[in-house]
Design a protein around this motif. Structure first.
Motif, short mmCIF file in Angstrom:
data_model
loop_
_atom_site.label_atom_id
_atom_site.label_comp_id
_atom_site.label_asym_id
_atom_site.label_seq_id
_atom_site.Cartn_x
_atom_site.Cartn_y
_atom_site.Cartn_z
N UNK A 153 -4.47 -1.78 6.47
CA UNK A 153 -3.84 -0.69 7.20
C UNK A 153 -4.72 -0.36 8.40
N UNK A 154 -4.12 -0.31 9.57
CA UNK A 154 -4.89 0.03 10.77
C UNK A 154 -4.46 1.40 11.31
N UNK A 189 -0.37 -3.48 8.17
CA UNK A 189 0.44 -2.32 8.57
C UNK A 189 -0.27 -1.71 9.76
N UNK A 190 0.33 -1.88 10.93
CA UNK A 190 -0.36 -1.46 12.16
C UNK A 190 0.12 -0.08 12.59
N UNK A 191 -0.73 0.93 12.34
CA UNK A 191 -0.42 2.30 12.77
C UNK A 191 -1.42 2.74 13.84
N UNK A 192 -1.67 1.88 14.78
CA UNK A 192 -2.62 2.19 15.84
C UNK A 192 -2.26 3.52 16.51
N UNK A 193 -3.26 4.41 16.60
CA UNK A 193 -3.04 5.71 17.25
C UNK A 193 -2.49 6.78 16.33
N UNK A 222 5.58 9.03 9.32
CA UNK A 222 6.16 7.71 9.60
C UNK A 222 5.97 6.73 8.46
N UNK A 223 5.03 7.02 7.55
CA UNK A 223 4.91 6.16 6.36
C UNK A 223 4.17 6.90 5.27
N UNK A 224 4.41 6.48 4.04
CA UNK A 224 3.75 7.12 2.90
C UNK A 224 3.52 6.06 1.82
N UNK A 225 2.33 6.06 1.24
CA UNK A 225 1.99 5.09 0.19
C UNK A 225 1.54 5.86 -1.07
N UNK A 226 1.95 5.35 -2.23
CA UNK A 226 1.46 5.89 -3.50
C UNK A 226 0.93 4.73 -4.33
N UNK A 227 -0.26 4.84 -4.81
CA UNK A 227 -1.03 3.76 -5.45
C UNK A 227 -0.71 2.36 -4.88
N UNK A 228 -0.75 2.28 -3.58
CA UNK A 228 -0.60 1.01 -2.89
C UNK A 228 0.84 0.59 -2.62
#
Ligand code: GUN
Ligand code: FE
Length: 420
Positions: free
Chosen positions: A6-7, A51-55, A410-416
């Motif tokens: 993840x960036x 997963x590119x979330x630059x900025x 814009x995104x959400x992760x739960x235990x990967x």
């Protein structure tokens, strides 16, 4: 599986006093666990999915240690009364409706959608006394991808007839069935034993629930020392108990897997007892101001080393947003410091952010940070332009104070697992 990079711009707690930020960094996640940061996309990690979330700002999913799913329907209304009258006029009549499967389906689907799209990734949730619609809530929460403990509520006295279970035996038996039927049914949804509070649970029922918790190594959630009238009532009901916390402890309901919501008015003996039992405190400042319950002595609880997280306590609290709860915790601690005891310093942003992430996350084991060995629960905010360069920490603080989550996640992760 569940291994990727993840960036983005990361912000997380190391300790109560230390927020770590990593700007334009790469986080390696392996099998859903954080494995460390890299400054560049070097050889070792170049073949992973990116997963590119630059900025974009990325922070640990927030932990709501205490909320009531059926009360979401009236959240933001009915703030004119204190706890006991509020329960009678607003909470109990609404909860009685959850005997109806079709009403529960409609209301719980609205709740699930709201919590899925909030900044929360994990929650401890009260349902109602009704087993069938509590199962329905668990099925629906399972579909969101969030990690939740869900409790079928126990009430066998001092409750309106529609919400009063027929006997302690029936209530306990239903609870044991509930624990047995749901403990292994879902990956991310788990049952939790939920005596509502001492006033609505007979001694016999509390005793049985303590036994069930021990037998099944089950977690427990309830309410403690929220309101002065409530505390007086408990004194009347439990003449043998030394205090309210002891009234639970006598039935083995205070454990290191117990969450007690509110704890606004703990005595020093009660603080000691909670510390001895390693019990968790869910601090619910939005609810405590709305229901005029008082200001919890959070600085003192921190000084005593209690396990503390934050709770939205919807619908005592008006919103599921942990951003609002963080803000309220800080503001209330300032009022406490000004009006009550100026030797107690207000919570810093760093402390309140910690309580909402790593503090509450401890109840779920290694959750609430991006340090190595933590489960990857994360929220990524939509990109927001700034007039001048703010630090990552300033952006985090601004997002919390201005409730930027309303502008979009814009995104959400739960235990990967990516759930949004
Ligand atoms: N104490 C017992 N039940 C409740 C409830 O539903 N909300 C709050 N805030 N306190 C309680
Ligand atoms: Fe509550």
């Amino acid at each position: 599986m569940n291994s990727f990079i993840v960036k983005g711009d990361f912000c997380f707690s190391k300790s109560k006093s230390e927020i770590i930020t990593k700007e334009n960094a790469y986080l390696l996640v392996e099998n859903g666990m954080c494995k460390g940061f890299f400054d560049t996309l070097e050889k070792e990690i170049e073949n992973y999915t990116l997963f590119d979330y630059t900025g974009h700002l990325i922070f640990p999913g927030m932990i709501d240690l205490h909320t009531h799913a059926p009360q979401y329907a009236f959240s933001g209304t009915g703030m004119d009364l204190q706890l006991l009258e509020w329960l009678d006029k607003y909470a109990f009549p609404e909860e009685a409706k959850y005997s109806d499967l079709s009403y529960a389906k409609k209301a719980y689907s609205i709740f699930c959608d709201a919590i899925k799209h909030s900044v929360t990734t994990r929650a401890c949730v009260f349902a109602t006394i009704h087993s069938d619609t509590t199962h329905l809530l668990m099925d629906m929460l399972d579909k969101t991808g969030l990690y939740c403990y869900v409790g079928k509520v126990n009430m066998d006295r001092n409750s309106p007839s529609l919400l009063c279970e027929k006997s302690a035996e029936i209530s306990a038996e239903e609870t044991e069935n509930f624990i047995e039927n749901t403990s292994h049914k879902y990956k991310n949804i788990k049952p939790i034993i939920t005596p509502r509070f001492i006033p609505t649970c007979s001694d016999e029922l509390s005793f049985k629930l303590g036994e069930i918790a021990k037998k099944h190594s089950a977690p427990i959630q309830s309410h403690l020392c929220e309101n002065k009238d409530e505390i007086e009532w408990v004194k009347e009901l439990c003449k043998e108990a030394k205090n309210y916390a002891d009234a639970y402890d006598r039935f083995s309901l205070l454990t290191d897997r117990t969450i007690m919501a509110h704890c606004v008015h703990l005595s020093s003996d009660e603080i000691k007892l909670l510390k001895e039992r390693n019990t968790f405190v869910a601090h619910c400042p939005t609810s405590n101001s709305n229901l005029k319950s008082g200001i919890a002595k959070i600085r003192e609880y921190i000084e005593h080393g209690l396990n503390i997280g934050l709770g939205s306590d919807v619908a005592g609290g008006e919103t599921l947003s942990l951003f609002s709860v963080i803000k309220e915790a800080i503001k209330m601690s300032k009022m406490y410091s000004y009006y009550v005891d100026n030797s107690k310093s207000p919570l810093t942003f760093s402390e309140a952010f910690y309580l909402a992430t790593k503090g509450g996350g401890k109840f779920f084991s290694n959750v609430g940070s991006f340090e190595e060995g933590y489960e990857f629960d994360a929220v990524v905010l939509n990109f927001t332009p700034y007039a001048y360069d703010l630090s990552v920490k300033e952006r985090m603080e601004r997002a919390v104070y201005t409730n930027e989550d309303l502008k979009g996640i814009c995104a959400k992760f739960v235990n990967g697992n990516k759930i949004v």
